[in-house]
Design a protein around this motif. Structure first.
Motif, PDB file in Angstrom:
ATOM      1  N   ASN A  20       0.962  24.688  85.514  1.00  0.00           N
ATOM      2  CA  ASN A  20       1.989  24.458  84.504  1.00  0.00           C
ATOM      3  C   ASN A  20       1.361  24.149  83.154  1.00  0.00           C
ATOM      4  OD1 ASN A  20       4.167  24.887  86.168  1.00  0.00           O
ATOM      5  ND2 ASN A  20       4.390  22.754  86.722  1.00  0.00           N
ATOM      6  N   VAL A  21       1.922  24.789  82.130  1.00  0.00           N
ATOM      7  CA  VAL A  21       1.453  24.616  80.758  1.00  0.00           C
ATOM      8  C   VAL A  21       2.663  24.548  79.833  1.00  0.00           C
ATOM      9  CG1 VAL A  21      -0.743  25.813  81.169  1.00  0.00           C
ATOM     10  CG2 VAL A  21       1.242  27.108  80.412  1.00  0.00           C
ATOM     11  N   SER A  22       2.401  24.203  78.578  1.00  0.00           N
ATOM     12  CA  SER A  22       3.452  24.187  77.559  1.00  0.00           C
ATOM     13  C   SER A  22       3.007  25.002  76.357  1.00  0.00           C
ATOM     14  CB  SER A  22       3.752  22.755  77.110  1.00  0.00           C
ATOM     15  OG  SER A  22       4.280  21.987  78.161  1.00  0.00           O
ATOM     16  N   TYR A  23       3.965  25.711  75.774  1.00  0.00           N
ATOM     17  CA  TYR A  23       3.735  26.471  74.547  1.00  0.00           C
ATOM     18  C   TYR A  23       4.860  26.146  73.574  1.00  0.00           C
ATOM     19  CZ  TYR A  23       0.106  29.682  76.218  1.00  0.00           C
ATOM     20  OH  TYR A  23      -1.061  30.239  76.671  1.00  0.00           O
ATOM     21  N   CYS A  75       7.933  25.288  78.913  1.00  0.00           N
ATOM     22  CA  CYS A  75       7.140  24.521  79.864  1.00  0.00           C
ATOM     23  C   CYS A  75       7.295  25.133  81.251  1.00  0.00           C
ATOM     24  CB  CYS A  75       7.607  23.067  79.902  1.00  0.00           C
ATOM     25  SG  CYS A  75       7.665  22.266  78.290  1.00  0.00           S
ATOM     26  N   GLU A 117       2.302  29.576  83.507  1.00  0.00           N
ATOM     27  CA  GLU A 117       1.831  30.375  82.377  1.00  0.00           C
ATOM     28  C   GLU A 117       2.266  31.835  82.453  1.00  0.00           C
ATOM     29  OE1 GLU A 117      -1.841  30.299  79.342  1.00  0.00           O
ATOM     30  OE2 GLU A 117      -2.261  29.709  81.390  1.00  0.00           O
ATOM     31  N   LYS A 167      -0.539  27.167  72.599  1.00  0.00           N
ATOM     32  CA  LYS A 167      -0.537  26.270  73.746  1.00  0.00           C
ATOM     33  C   LYS A 167      -0.654  24.842  73.227  1.00  0.00           C
ATOM     34  CE  LYS A 167      -2.633  26.530  78.239  1.00  0.00           C
ATOM     35  NZ  LYS A 167      -3.794  27.053  78.982  1.00  0.00           N
ATOM     36  N   TRP A 173       0.808  19.357  77.767  1.00  0.00           N
ATOM     37  CA  TRP A 173       1.955  19.432  78.673  1.00  0.00           C
ATOM     38  C   TRP A 173       3.096  18.544  78.192  1.00  0.00           C
ATOM     39  CZ3 TRP A 173       4.546  22.086  81.973  1.00  0.00           C
ATOM     40  CH2 TRP A 173       5.483  21.489  82.799  1.00  0.00           C
TER      41      TRP A 173
END
Length: 89
Positions: free
Chosen positions: A2-5, A48, A51, A77, A80
């Protein structure tokens, strides 16, 4: 993983159901975050989740819903962000 952009979308993106359409797409891709209008007429979208699904969402944001005319999308990016759902702000 899990990632956030964070994405900033420019063009004719307000008043064309961009945020609501973004919310539906994000839900379809299993993402959380938000879409909100900015004072300058652009839209900011926080994504979120996985990816690979964020990459698919970024591809969709590059054109948006039928009524939109996206002229530019910038994204990066970020650390999180834990959002329980996708909201419209």
């Amino acid at each position: 993983m899990n990632v956030s952009y964070i994405a900033h979308i420019s063009g004719r993106v307000q008043g064309v159901y961009f945020r609501a359409s973004s919310q539906q797409q994000a839900i379809d891709y299993g993402l959380s975050g938000y879409a909100r209008n900015l004072a300058d007429g652009d839209v900011e979208v926080l994504l979120c989740g996985e990816e690979k699904n964020i990459e698919r969402m970024l591809e969709w944001l590059a054109h948006g819903p039928e009524q939109a005319e996206v002229t530019s999308i910038q994204h990066k990016k970020i650390p999180w962000q834990d959002h329980p759902f996708f909201s419209i702000g």
